[in-house]
Structures are given as structure tokens and as C-alpha cells.
Design a protein around this motif. Structure first.
Motif, PDB file in Angstrom:
ATOM      1  N   GLN A  87      12.099  87.861  55.402  1.00  0.00           N
ATOM      2  CA  GLN A  87      11.691  88.480  54.132  1.00  0.00           C
ATOM      3  C   GLN A  87      10.264  89.006  54.169  1.00  0.00           C
ATOM      4  OE1 GLN A  87      13.291  86.303  50.436  1.00  0.00           O
ATOM      5  NE2 GLN A  87      13.258  84.699  51.980  1.00  0.00           N
ATOM      6  N   ASN A  88       9.602  88.812  55.285  1.00  0.00           N
ATOM      7  CA  ASN A  88       8.203  89.247  55.401  1.00  0.00           C
ATOM      8  C   ASN A  88       8.161  90.746  55.708  1.00  0.00           C
ATOM      9  OD1 ASN A  88       5.468  89.311  55.640  1.00  0.00           O
ATOM     10  ND2 ASN A  88       5.352  88.081  57.503  1.00  0.00           N
ATOM     11  N   ILE A  89       8.548  91.545  54.721  1.00  0.00           N
ATOM     12  CA  ILE A  89       8.652  92.992  54.905  1.00  0.00           C
ATOM     13  C   ILE A  89       7.459  93.667  54.236  1.00  0.00           C
ATOM     14  CG2 ILE A  89      10.054  95.044  54.464  1.00  0.00           C
ATOM     15  CD1 ILE A  89      12.495  93.193  54.418  1.00  0.00           C
ATOM     16  N   THR A  90       6.585  94.227  55.027  1.00  0.00           N
ATOM     17  CA  THR A  90       5.396  94.914  54.510  1.00  0.00           C
ATOM     18  C   THR A  90       5.257  96.244  55.240  1.00  0.00           C
ATOM     19  OG1 THR A  90       4.088  93.627  56.092  1.00  0.00           O
ATOM     20  CG2 THR A  90       4.134  92.846  53.821  1.00  0.00           C
ATOM     21  N   HIS A  91       6.099  97.201  54.848  1.00  0.00           N
ATOM     22  CA  HIS A  91       6.057  98.513  55.478  1.00  0.00           C
ATOM     23  C   HIS A  91       4.771  99.250  55.106  1.00  0.00           C
ATOM     24  CE1 HIS A  91       9.991  98.233  57.173  1.00  0.00           C
ATOM     25  NE2 HIS A  91      10.580  98.044  56.006  1.00  0.00           N
ATOM     26  N   THR A  92       4.369 100.163  55.964  1.00  0.00           N
ATOM     27  CA  THR A  92       3.164 100.963  55.742  1.00  0.00           C
ATOM     28  C   THR A  92       3.510 102.217  54.948  1.00  0.00           C
ATOM     29  OG1 THR A  92       2.231 100.170  57.811  1.00  0.00           O
ATOM     30  CG2 THR A  92       1.276 102.171  56.891  1.00  0.00           C
ATOM     31  N   PRO A  93       2.675 102.591  53.986  1.00  0.00           N
ATOM     32  CA  PRO A  93       2.914 103.849  53.258  1.00  0.00           C
ATOM     33  C   PRO A  93       2.820 105.055  54.192  1.00  0.00           C
ATOM     34  CG  PRO A  93       1.273 102.472  52.163  1.00  0.00           C
ATOM     35  CD  PRO A  93       1.500 101.874  53.507  1.00  0.00           C
ATOM     36  N   ALA A  94       3.023 106.241  53.636  1.00  0.00           N
ATOM     37  CA  ALA A  94       2.929 107.479  54.415  1.00  0.00           C
ATOM     38  C   ALA A  94       1.546 107.604  55.056  1.00  0.00           C
ATOM     39  CB  ALA A  94       3.191 108.683  53.517  1.00  0.00           C
ATOM     40  N   TRP A  95       1.479 108.277  56.203  1.00  0.00           N
ATOM     41  CA  TRP A  95       0.232 108.352  56.971  1.00  0.00           C
ATOM     42  C   TRP A  95      -0.905 108.954  56.159  1.00  0.00           C
ATOM     43  CZ3 TRP A  95      -2.030 113.077  57.649  1.00  0.00           C
ATOM     44  CH2 TRP A  95      -1.242 114.209  57.433  1.00  0.00           C
ATOM     45  N   TRP A  96      -0.583 109.929  55.288  1.00  0.00           N
ATOM     46  CA  TRP A  96      -1.655 110.583  54.528  1.00  0.00           C
ATOM     47  C   TRP A  96      -2.239 109.640  53.480  1.00  0.00           C
ATOM     48  CZ3 TRP A  96      -0.975 111.123  49.297  1.00  0.00           C
ATOM     49  CH2 TRP A  96       0.336 111.028  48.812  1.00  0.00           C
ATOM     50  N   ILE A  97      -1.411 108.708  52.980  1.00  0.00           N
ATOM     51  CA  ILE A  97      -1.925 107.711  52.042  1.00  0.00           C
ATOM     52  C   ILE A  97      -2.874 106.750  52.768  1.00  0.00           C
ATOM     53  CG2 ILE A  97      -1.287 105.774  50.556  1.00  0.00           C
ATOM     54  CD1 ILE A  97       1.265 107.206  49.858  1.00  0.00           C
ATOM     55  N   VAL A  98      -2.524 106.396  54.007  1.00  0.00           N
ATOM     56  CA  VAL A  98      -3.387 105.510  54.800  1.00  0.00           C
ATOM     57  C   VAL A  98      -4.733 106.179  55.054  1.00  0.00           C
ATOM     58  CG1 VAL A  98      -3.663 104.340  57.008  1.00  0.00           C
ATOM     59  CG2 VAL A  98      -1.424 104.373  55.884  1.00  0.00           C
ATOM     60  N   LEU A  99      -4.701 107.454  55.469  1.00  0.00           N
ATOM     61  CA  LEU A  99      -5.950 108.178  55.732  1.00  0.00           C
ATOM     62  C   LEU A  99      -6.791 108.297  54.467  1.00  0.00           C
ATOM     63  CD1 LEU A  99      -4.796 111.053  58.117  1.00  0.00           C
ATOM     64  CD2 LEU A  99      -5.991 108.944  58.708  1.00  0.00           C
ATOM     65  N   LEU A 100      -6.134 108.576  53.348  1.00  0.00           N
ATOM     66  CA  LEU A 100      -6.855 108.698  52.083  1.00  0.00           C
ATOM     67  C   LEU A 100      -7.447 107.355  51.660  1.00  0.00           C
ATOM     68  CD1 LEU A 100      -7.591 110.552  49.695  1.00  0.00           C
ATOM     69  CD2 LEU A 100      -5.452 109.851  48.606  1.00  0.00           C
ATOM     70  N   SER A 101      -6.736 106.278  51.939  1.00  0.00           N
ATOM     71  CA  SER A 101      -7.201 104.944  51.548  1.00  0.00           C
ATOM     72  C   SER A 101      -8.460 104.537  52.304  1.00  0.00           C
ATOM     73  CB  SER A 101      -6.094 103.919  51.794  1.00  0.00           C
ATOM     74  OG  SER A 101      -4.955 104.209  51.011  1.00  0.00           O
ATOM     75  N   GLY A 103     -10.479 106.748  53.729  1.00  0.00           N
ATOM     76  CA  GLY A 103     -11.475 107.743  53.347  1.00  0.00           C
ATOM     77  C   GLY A 103     -12.540 107.977  54.405  1.00  0.00           C
ATOM     78  N   ALA A 104     -13.797 108.094  53.937  1.00  0.00           N
ATOM     79  CA  ALA A 104     -14.923 108.357  54.835  1.00  0.00           C
ATOM     80  C   ALA A 104     -15.177 107.188  55.775  1.00  0.00           C
ATOM     81  CB  ALA A 104     -16.186 108.664  54.026  1.00  0.00           C
ATOM     82  N   PHE A 105     -14.708 106.022  55.393  1.00  0.00           N
ATOM     83  CA  PHE A 105     -14.906 104.823  56.207  1.00  0.00           C
ATOM     84  C   PHE A 105     -14.337 105.023  57.618  1.00  0.00           C
ATOM     85  CE2 PHE A 105     -13.916 100.234  57.060  1.00  0.00           C
ATOM     86  CZ  PHE A 105     -15.212  99.784  56.980  1.00  0.00           C
ATOM     87  N   LEU A 106     -13.102 105.560  57.682  1.00  0.00           N
ATOM     88  CA  LEU A 106     -12.453 105.780  58.968  1.00  0.00           C
ATOM     89  C   LEU A 106     -13.133 106.899  59.751  1.00  0.00           C
ATOM     90  CD1 LEU A 106     -10.137 105.076  60.883  1.00  0.00           C
ATOM     91  CD2 LEU A 106      -8.674 106.640  59.606  1.00  0.00           C
ATOM     92  N   PHE A 189     -16.989 106.517  49.424  1.00  0.00           N
ATOM     93  CA  PHE A 189     -16.442 105.186  49.683  1.00  0.00           C
ATOM     94  C   PHE A 189     -15.625 104.640  48.517  1.00  0.00           C
ATOM     95  CE2 PHE A 189     -19.946 104.972  52.846  1.00  0.00           C
ATOM     96  CZ  PHE A 189     -19.166 104.689  53.948  1.00  0.00           C
ATOM     97  N   ALA A 190     -15.536 105.388  47.418  1.00  0.00           N
ATOM     98  CA  ALA A 190     -14.823 104.900  46.244  1.00  0.00           C
ATOM     99  C   ALA A 190     -13.340 104.682  46.519  1.00  0.00           C
ATOM    100  CB  ALA A 190     -15.000 105.878  45.085  1.00  0.00           C
ATOM    101  N   SER A 192     -12.064 103.623  49.473  1.00  0.00           N
ATOM    102  CA  SER A 192     -12.028 102.939  50.757  1.00  0.00           C
ATOM    103  C   SER A 192     -11.930 101.433  50.529  1.00  0.00           C
ATOM    104  CB  SER A 192     -13.291 103.263  51.564  1.00  0.00           C
ATOM    105  OG  SER A 192     -14.391 102.522  51.068  1.00  0.00           O
ATOM    106  N   PRO A 193     -11.739 100.647  51.604  1.00  0.00           N
ATOM    107  CA  PRO A 193     -11.672  99.181  51.457  1.00  0.00           C
ATOM    108  C   PRO A 193     -12.942  98.551  50.912  1.00  0.00           C
ATOM    109  CG  PRO A 193     -10.754  99.873  53.557  1.00  0.00           C
ATOM    110  CD  PRO A 193     -11.410 101.087  52.960  1.00  0.00           C
ATOM    111  N   VAL A 194     -14.034  99.318  50.805  1.00  0.00           N
ATOM    112  CA  VAL A 194     -15.258  98.771  50.220  1.00  0.00           C
ATOM    113  C   VAL A 194     -14.982  98.265  48.807  1.00  0.00           C
ATOM    114  CG1 VAL A 194     -17.579  99.361  49.417  1.00  0.00           C
ATOM    115  CG2 VAL A 194     -16.799 100.177  51.641  1.00  0.00           C
ATOM    116  N   VAL A 195     -14.140  98.991  48.072  1.00  0.00           N
ATOM    117  CA  VAL A 195     -13.783  98.579  46.714  1.00  0.00           C
ATOM    118  C   VAL A 195     -13.048  97.241  46.743  1.00  0.00           C
ATOM    119  CG1 VAL A 195     -12.488  99.200  44.651  1.00  0.00           C
ATOM    120  CG2 VAL A 195     -13.692 100.971  45.943  1.00  0.00           C
ATOM    121  N   VAL A 196     -12.135  97.096  47.700  1.00  0.00           N
ATOM    122  CA  VAL A 196     -11.373  95.856  47.823  1.00  0.00           C
ATOM    123  C   VAL A 196     -12.307  94.692  48.138  1.00  0.00           C
ATOM    124  CG1 VAL A 196      -9.526  94.686  49.075  1.00  0.00           C
ATOM    125  CG2 VAL A 196      -9.349  97.136  48.596  1.00  0.00           C
ATOM    126  N   ILE A 197     -13.270  94.929  49.053  1.00  0.00           N
ATOM    127  CA  ILE A 197     -14.224  93.877  49.403  1.00  0.00           C
ATOM    128  C   ILE A 197     -15.039  93.475  48.177  1.00  0.00           C
ATOM    129  CG2 ILE A 197     -16.260  93.356  50.804  1.00  0.00           C
ATOM    130  CD1 ILE A 197     -15.098  95.275  52.918  1.00  0.00           C
TER     131      ILE A 197
END
Length: 271
Positions: A87-101, A103-106, A189-190, A192-197
Motif C-alpha cells: 500500500q506504500n504507493i507514492t507516485h511522482t506527479p508530472a515532470w513539469w510539476i516537479v520542475l516547477l516545485s 523552481g530556482a532551487f534546482l 524560492f516561493a 520551492s522546498p524552502v517553503v516546506v522547510i
């Protein structure tokens, strides 16, 4: 660990991998790929078979092997553990969503990676192997490949800082004020994972403790109640509690709960 370091360092690294495997065994492919890439880098630099690096990798792997074997046997013999893994199913969203998430961080991390690519220091090459190796594992299709990004923020952050410093020194310093650069940085960075941190830091604060007392802290009263349940209830008793308050009762009292961890509770929303 690879290509350098003492025996003590390798032993400590092996124990760290043993600990990691005990609760996040899905990180094993990432660790294996990163170590393999780093061993290959050492071999290319030395232009010979890197026996010392290989020995270091074997030491690390051998110390973690008991837990690797234990986790494998659990999956094969314990239907509850096998069902939980299925049940540990954690699929990745579309590649463009990953890149957008990211952001400038990557983008800054890629820039920093390029600036340090020819560095002879093995610490930089290990971070590079980590950055590239974890990305490779992340791209391999699997039911839980989104989890493969966990821990990736560390090498991303280091390389992003290098990229940001180089960008400021060679491109922005003469043409942009510090105030304008800071404003642009906040906007970039708005998303990006900076917000999550930042949210994580807020959750750990004392104010968050008043709202979510069981997310990160277990007060003495909660532990006392769990201890009382363990001593005064039947082994097959089922505990009815709030969705947050019930999270640690199975571990502390050894009793099942009606509502527990969301992804492991059947019909969680209904209950």
C-alpha cells in the motif's frame, strides 16, 4: 568512506546505514547507486581498480546487511508487513510539476554542480554522486519513487548555495542592488522546498505545540494514559480515540485503534 577516511569513519557509516535501513529500507537503492558512482569516480581518478574504495563500500554494506536481511524476511513471511509495503504507493506527479516545485532551487543547484565539477576534493565528488545518483533512482519507475527524493535536499542545498554565490559575484553584484536581489530571491524560492522547510520549523515551535501536541511531543499525561491502557485493558481491546491522539497508542500500549495512521486505516475519511 569511499577512497578516504579511517576505519572508524567506515564503521560509523555502516552503523548509520543500519539505522536508516531499520525504518526507511526503500533508501537502499539510492545508497547503493551513490556508493557505486563514487567508487567509479575514484577508480577513474586513480586509473586503476579502487580496491580501498571497494573495501570501504563492503564494510558499510556488511554492517547494514543484518537489517537488510531482516527486512527482506519480514516482507516474505509477515503478511501485515507485506500488505503495508504493497500500500506504500507514492507516485511522482508530472515532470513539469516537479520542475516547477523545485523552481530556482534546482537551477541554482545545477549551476553550482557545474562550478565544482572539476574539483579534486572527494567531498565534492561524493556530493555530486549523491545529487546525480539519487536523481537516477528517482527516475526509475516504482510504486514509491516519490519517496526517492527524501534526503535529496542536502546535496541540492549545498550546490544551490555555490550557484547562488557565483551568480551574485559574477552576474548580479554590479547590476542589481542587494534589496532587489533579495526580493527576486523571495519570489523565485516561493515555489520551492524552502517553503516546506519554513513550515517544518513552524510546526516545531512552541506555538504549534499548543495546536498539535502529539505531532512532535509526547507529554507525560499521554504516556501515562497509554501505560494505563496497556496494564488494564484486554489484549484484543480496540481503542477509540481522536485521529491525532491515537497515533502512538499502538506503539506504547500494544492495542489496536479504530483510527490510526491515515494511509494505514481502512476507510480513514469515513471513520
Amino acid at each position: 568512506v569511499i577512497g578516504g577516511g579511517s576505519t572508524v569513519t567506515r564503521l560509523l557509516s555502516g552503523l548509520a546505514l543500519l539505522l536508516l535501513t531499520s525504518f526507511h529500507p526503500f533508501h537502499l537503492p539510492m545508497v547503493a547507486v551513490v556508493l557505486a558512482i563514487q567508487i567509479g569516480v575514484v577508480g577513474l581518478r586513480e586509473r586503476r581498480i579502487p580496491w580501498r574504495a571497494i573495501r570501504g563500500g563492503l564494510i558499510v554494506a556488511s554492517l547494514a546487511f543484518p537489517m537488510i536481511l531482516y527486512q527482506g524476511l519480514l516482507l516474505l513471511t509477515n503478511p501485515i508487513v507485506a500488505g503495508r509495503a504493497a500500500q506504500n504507493i507514492t507516485h511522482t506527479p508530472a515532470w513539469w510539476i516537479v520542475l516547477l516545485s523545485y523552481g530556482a532551487f534546482l537551477r541554482l543547484a545545477v549551476l553550482g554542480f557545474r562550478r565544482t565539477f572539476r574539483a579534486r576534493d572527494l567531498r565534492w565528488s561524493l556530493l555530486a554522486a549523491w545529487l546525480v545518483g539519487q536523481f537516477v533512482v528517482f527516475m526509475v519507475p516504482s510504486p514509491f519513487n516519490r519517496r526517492m527524493t527524501e534526503g535529496w535536499l542536502l546535496p541540492l542545498t549545498v550546490f544551490a548555495v555555490v550557484g547562488l554565490l557565483w551568480l551574485w559575484e559574477h552576474r548580479l553584484k554590479r547590476s542589481m542592488s542587494l534589496y532587489l536581489a533579495g526580493t527576486a530571491g523571495v519570489l523565485l524560492f516561493a515555489v520551492s522546498p524552502v517553503v516546506v522547510i519554513g513550515e517544518d520549523l513552524a510546526y516545531w515551535s512552541r506555538a504549534a505545540f499548543q495546536r498539535y501536541p502529539y505531532h512532535f511531543y509526547l507529554d507525560k499525561a499521554y504516556q501515562s494514559v497509554a501505560g494505563w491502557l496497556k496494564a488494564n485493558s484486554l489484549d484484543d481491546a480496540v481503542v477509540l480515540s481522536g485521529s491525532i491522539g491515537s497515533l502512538y497508542i499502538p506503539a506504547l500500549a500494544g492495542r489496536p485503534v479504530v483510527v490510526g495512521h491515515g494511509v494505514e486505516t481502512i476507510e480513514y475519511a469515513l471513520k
